[in-house]
Design a protein around this motif. Structure first.
Motif, PDB file in Angstrom:
ATOM      1  N   PHE A 141       0.844  -1.198   0.000  1.00  0.00           N
ATOM      2  CA  PHE A 141       0.000   0.000   0.000  1.00  0.00           C
ATOM      3  C   PHE A 141       0.880   1.249   0.000  1.00  0.00           C
ATOM      4  CE2 PHE A 141      -2.256   3.462   2.067  1.00  0.00           C
ATOM      5  CZ  PHE A 141      -3.457   3.475   1.371  1.00  0.00           C
ATOM      6  N   ALA A 142       1.938   1.240   0.812  1.00  0.00           N
ATOM      7  CA  ALA A 142       2.821   2.402   0.912  1.00  0.00           C
ATOM      8  C   ALA A 142       3.425   2.757  -0.446  1.00  0.00           C
ATOM      9  CB  ALA A 142       3.934   2.119   1.921  1.00  0.00           C
ATOM     10  N   LEU A 143       3.913   1.752  -1.157  1.00  0.00           N
ATOM     11  CA  LEU A 143       4.544   2.031  -2.446  1.00  0.00           C
ATOM     12  C   LEU A 143       3.505   2.421  -3.493  1.00  0.00           C
ATOM     13  CD1 LEU A 143       7.467   2.051  -3.398  1.00  0.00           C
ATOM     14  CD2 LEU A 143       7.176  -0.256  -4.258  1.00  0.00           C
ATOM     15  N   ALA A 144       2.299   1.861  -3.373  1.00  0.00           N
ATOM     16  CA  ALA A 144       1.234   2.170  -4.331  1.00  0.00           C
ATOM     17  C   ALA A 144       0.685   3.586  -4.171  1.00  0.00           C
ATOM     18  CB  ALA A 144       0.091   1.162  -4.195  1.00  0.00           C
ATOM     19  N   THR A 145       0.962   4.246  -3.035  1.00  0.00           N
ATOM     20  CA  THR A 145       0.541   5.645  -2.877  1.00  0.00           C
ATOM     21  C   THR A 145       1.301   6.558  -3.832  1.00  0.00           C
ATOM     22  OG1 THR A 145       2.145   6.065  -1.102  1.00  0.00           O
ATOM     23  CG2 THR A 145      -0.087   5.332  -0.454  1.00  0.00           C
ATOM     24  N   ASN A 146       2.455   6.081  -4.295  1.00  0.00           N
ATOM     25  CA  ASN A 146       3.286   6.851  -5.236  1.00  0.00           C
ATOM     26  C   ASN A 146       3.646   8.227  -4.685  1.00  0.00           C
ATOM     27  OD1 ASN A 146       3.608   5.098  -7.649  1.00  0.00           O
ATOM     28  ND2 ASN A 146       1.371   5.155  -7.619  1.00  0.00           N
ATOM     29  N   THR A 147       3.926   8.279  -3.384  1.00  0.00           N
ATOM     30  CA  THR A 147       4.399   9.519  -2.787  1.00  0.00           C
ATOM     31  C   THR A 147       5.849   9.764  -3.198  1.00  0.00           C
ATOM     32  OG1 THR A 147       5.037   8.315  -0.788  1.00  0.00           O
ATOM     33  CG2 THR A 147       2.858   9.363  -0.809  1.00  0.00           C
ATOM     34  N   SER A 148       6.254  11.014  -3.151  1.00  0.00           N
ATOM     35  CA  SER A 148       7.630  11.354  -3.510  1.00  0.00           C
ATOM     36  C   SER A 148       8.633  10.897  -2.462  1.00  0.00           C
ATOM     37  CB  SER A 148       7.758  12.868  -3.694  1.00  0.00           C
ATOM     38  OG  SER A 148       6.954  13.325  -4.750  1.00  0.00           O
ATOM     39  N   LEU A 149       8.167  10.779  -1.211  1.00  0.00           N
ATOM     40  CA  LEU A 149       9.047  10.378  -0.116  1.00  0.00           C
ATOM     41  C   LEU A 149       8.460   9.164   0.585  1.00  0.00           C
ATOM     42  CD1 LEU A 149      11.524  10.936   1.695  1.00  0.00           C
ATOM     43  CD2 LEU A 149      10.051  12.427   3.083  1.00  0.00           C
ATOM     44  N   LEU A 150       9.250   8.091   0.650  1.00  0.00           N
ATOM     45  CA  LEU A 150       8.847   6.870   1.347  1.00  0.00           C
ATOM     46  C   LEU A 150       9.892   6.564   2.408  1.00  0.00           C
ATOM     47  CD1 LEU A 150       7.060   4.382   1.732  1.00  0.00           C
ATOM     48  CD2 LEU A 150       8.322   3.274  -0.135  1.00  0.00           C
ATOM     49  N   LEU A 151       9.461   6.543   3.671  1.00  0.00           N
ATOM     50  CA  LEU A 151      10.341   6.271   4.802  1.00  0.00           C
ATOM     51  C   LEU A 151      10.006   4.891   5.348  1.00  0.00           C
ATOM     52  CD1 LEU A 151       9.846   9.723   6.590  1.00  0.00           C
ATOM     53  CD2 LEU A 151      11.696   9.102   5.010  1.00  0.00           C
ATOM     54  N   MET A 152      11.023   4.040   5.533  1.00  0.00           N
ATOM     55  CA  MET A 152      10.776   2.666   5.978  1.00  0.00           C
ATOM     56  C   MET A 152      11.724   2.331   7.126  1.00  0.00           C
ATOM     57  SD  MET A 152      10.359   0.812   2.241  1.00  0.00           S
ATOM     58  CE  MET A 152       9.031  -0.271   2.727  1.00  0.00           C
ATOM     59  N   ASP A 153      11.139   1.928   8.255  1.00  0.00           N
ATOM     60  CA  ASP A 153      11.916   1.593   9.446  1.00  0.00           C
ATOM     61  C   ASP A 153      11.928   0.081   9.635  1.00  0.00           C
ATOM     62  OD1 ASP A 153      13.402   1.873  11.733  1.00  0.00           O
ATOM     63  OD2 ASP A 153      11.752   2.591  12.990  1.00  0.00           O
ATOM     64  N   GLU A 154      13.106  -0.527   9.478  1.00  0.00           N
ATOM     65  CA  GLU A 154      13.274  -1.977   9.610  1.00  0.00           C
ATOM     66  C   GLU A 154      12.245  -2.756   8.796  1.00  0.00           C
ATOM     67  OE1 GLU A 154      15.819  -3.209  10.962  1.00  0.00           O
ATOM     68  OE2 GLU A 154      16.591  -1.623  12.261  1.00  0.00           O
ATOM     69  N   PRO A 155      12.154  -2.498   7.492  1.00  0.00           N
ATOM     70  CA  PRO A 155      11.098  -3.119   6.686  1.00  0.00           C
ATOM     71  C   PRO A 155      11.221  -4.626   6.526  1.00  0.00           C
ATOM     72  CG  PRO A 155      12.658  -1.974   5.274  1.00  0.00           C
ATOM     73  CD  PRO A 155      13.014  -1.610   6.685  1.00  0.00           C
ATOM     74  N   THR A 156      12.425  -5.190   6.686  1.00  0.00           N
ATOM     75  CA  THR A 156      12.573  -6.631   6.476  1.00  0.00           C
ATOM     76  C   THR A 156      12.412  -7.440   7.752  1.00  0.00           C
ATOM     77  OG1 THR A 156      14.997  -6.478   6.687  1.00  0.00           O
ATOM     78  CG2 THR A 156      14.065  -6.297   4.476  1.00  0.00           C
ATOM     79  N   ASN A 157      12.260  -6.769   8.899  1.00  0.00           N
ATOM     80  CA  ASN A 157      11.975  -7.505  10.135  1.00  0.00           C
ATOM     81  C   ASN A 157      10.638  -8.237  10.000  1.00  0.00           C
ATOM     82  OD1 ASN A 157      14.294  -6.677  11.372  1.00  0.00           O
ATOM     83  ND2 ASN A 157      13.310  -5.501  12.992  1.00  0.00           N
ATOM     84  N   GLY A 158      10.625  -9.494  10.341  1.00  0.00           N
ATOM     85  CA  GLY A 158       9.392 -10.273  10.256  1.00  0.00           C
ATOM     86  C   GLY A 158       9.188 -10.971   8.927  1.00  0.00           C
ATOM     87  N   LEU A 159      10.063 -10.690   7.951  1.00  0.00           N
ATOM     88  CA  LEU A 159       9.962 -11.361   6.658  1.00  0.00           C
ATOM     89  C   LEU A 159      10.830 -12.615   6.651  1.00  0.00           C
ATOM     90  CD1 LEU A 159      10.152  -8.392   4.095  1.00  0.00           C
ATOM     91  CD2 LEU A 159       8.127  -9.425   5.137  1.00  0.00           C
ATOM     92  N   ASP A 160      10.328 -13.669   6.013  1.00  0.00           N
ATOM     93  CA  ASP A 160      11.148 -14.866   5.868  1.00  0.00           C
ATOM     94  C   ASP A 160      12.156 -14.663   4.744  1.00  0.00           C
ATOM     95  OD1 ASP A 160       9.563 -14.994   3.607  1.00  0.00           O
ATOM     96  OD2 ASP A 160       8.343 -16.671   4.318  1.00  0.00           O
ATOM     97  N   ILE A 161      13.001 -15.663   4.493  1.00  0.00           N
ATOM     98  CA  ILE A 161      14.062 -15.521   3.498  1.00  0.00           C
ATOM     99  C   ILE A 161      13.501 -15.233   2.102  1.00  0.00           C
ATOM    100  CG2 ILE A 161      15.953 -16.728   2.327  1.00  0.00           C
ATOM    101  CD1 ILE A 161      16.577 -18.098   4.989  1.00  0.00           C
ATOM    102  N   PRO A 162      12.461 -15.964   1.627  1.00  0.00           N
ATOM    103  CA  PRO A 162      11.883 -15.601   0.323  1.00  0.00           C
ATOM    104  C   PRO A 162      11.297 -14.190   0.331  1.00  0.00           C
ATOM    105  CG  PRO A 162      11.202 -17.811   0.954  1.00  0.00           C
ATOM    106  CD  PRO A 162      11.863 -17.204   2.158  1.00  0.00           C
ATOM    107  N   GLY A 163      10.698 -13.801   1.462  1.00  0.00           N
ATOM    108  CA  GLY A 163      10.107 -12.472   1.561  1.00  0.00           C
ATOM    109  C   GLY A 163      11.137 -11.362   1.436  1.00  0.00           C
TER     110      GLY A 163
END
Length: 284
Positions: A141-163
């Motif tokens: 959803f965040a990327l689909a907003t197509n905002t000029s500025l995207l801030l992401m804090d620890e985005p890969t926490n909780g993702l498995d290896i394929p994720g």
């Protein structure tokens, strides 16, 4: 695009400032990796950049507007993905219908595309998802907003290896020349092939602020099994096979960045690393 000017911030229950007279700037068309030890102020900086925290001194300007004013002109053009968040127990379709009007450039087609990168569909109920799945949905959803500025804090926490692999493809697919993405993380190996600019901060100082291209132009990252280059190294990490070395790239060799090695070297010998980029006339 966004300028951080002389920021100072202290949490109410703390005597020590998290940031003190801190300044930094971000430019469009780049994916920044924001690195620092625990307590360096990375998450705080993202919240200040989004206007969710009020600095004691200084300001953050987004397209020349103070973000703390929380005006529609800034809010509709930036998005923060925090490390921890809650989603309502509603269908994803309902969530999109309720929240997408706040973002004029939101694209449902893009949303579906990004979900497919994570092997997910739009016909899901948010209340039935695992934390990792919720993170994939929220980032889509965040990327689909197509905002000029995207801030992401620890985005890969909780993702498995394929994720994590899917995340790298997902970010690359949504990057444009007018977008700025800032990723704060401790999981440096998850983003070393994704970012094109490195920011390392420590004690309200920016120790390194360079593009990955220039870093690889000045520094050589090399696995060494025999030890003959150890004395020439700026920094070394022992490995099972020998050593992982950071060397001056005097011959202009092609090299792949090793963020973990670079981060540790910069914290251990900040003056020596900075010398390579800012004072080339002096010897190491």
């Amino acid at each position: 695009m966004i300028a951080v000017e002389n920021l100072s911030f202290t949490y109410r229950r703390s005597r020590q400032p998290v940031l003190n007279e801190f300044s930094l700037s971000f430019h469009p068309g780049r994916v920044y990796g924001l690195l620092g030890k625990n307590g360096a102020g990375k998450s705080t900086l993202l919240y200040l950049m989004s206007g969710l925290l009020t600095p004691k001194n200084g300001k953050v300007l987004f397209r020349d507007t103070d973000v703390r004013r929380r005006l529609p002109i800034t809010l509709q053009d930036m998005f923060l993905v925090p490390e921890e968040f809650e989603l309502p127990a509603v269908s994803l379709v309902s969530y999109i219908e309720l929240n997408s009007p706040f973002y004029p450039r939101f694209s449902k087609e893009d949303m579906i595309k990004y979900l497919h990168y994570f092997e997910m569909d739009i016909d899901v109920n948010l209340g039935a998802l695992s934390m990792g799945q919720k993170k994939k949905v929220f980032m889509s959803f965040a990327l689909a907003t197509n905002t000029s500025l995207l801030l992401m804090d620890e985005p890969t926490n909780g993702l498995d290896i394929p994720g994590k692999s899917q995340f790298r493809k997902f970010i690359a697919s949504g990057m444009t020349d007018d977008k700025t993405i800032v990723i704060s993380t401790h999981q440096v190996r998850d983003i070393d092939k994704l970012i094109d600019h490195v920011l390392i901060m420590e004690e309200s100082k920016v120790l390194l602020d360079e593009s990955t291209a220039r870093i690889c132009e000045k520094l050589l990252f090399k696995d060494n099994t025999h030890g003959e280059l150890l004395e020439e190294a700026l920094y070394a990490i022992p490995t099972v096979q020998g050593n992982c070395l950071l060397l001056p790239n005097v011959e202009g060799e092609e090299t792949e960045i090793n963020l973990e090695l670079l981060f540790n070297a910069t914290l251990a010998t900040p003056e020596r690393i900075a010398q390579l980029f800012h004072d080339q006339n002096k010897e190491l």
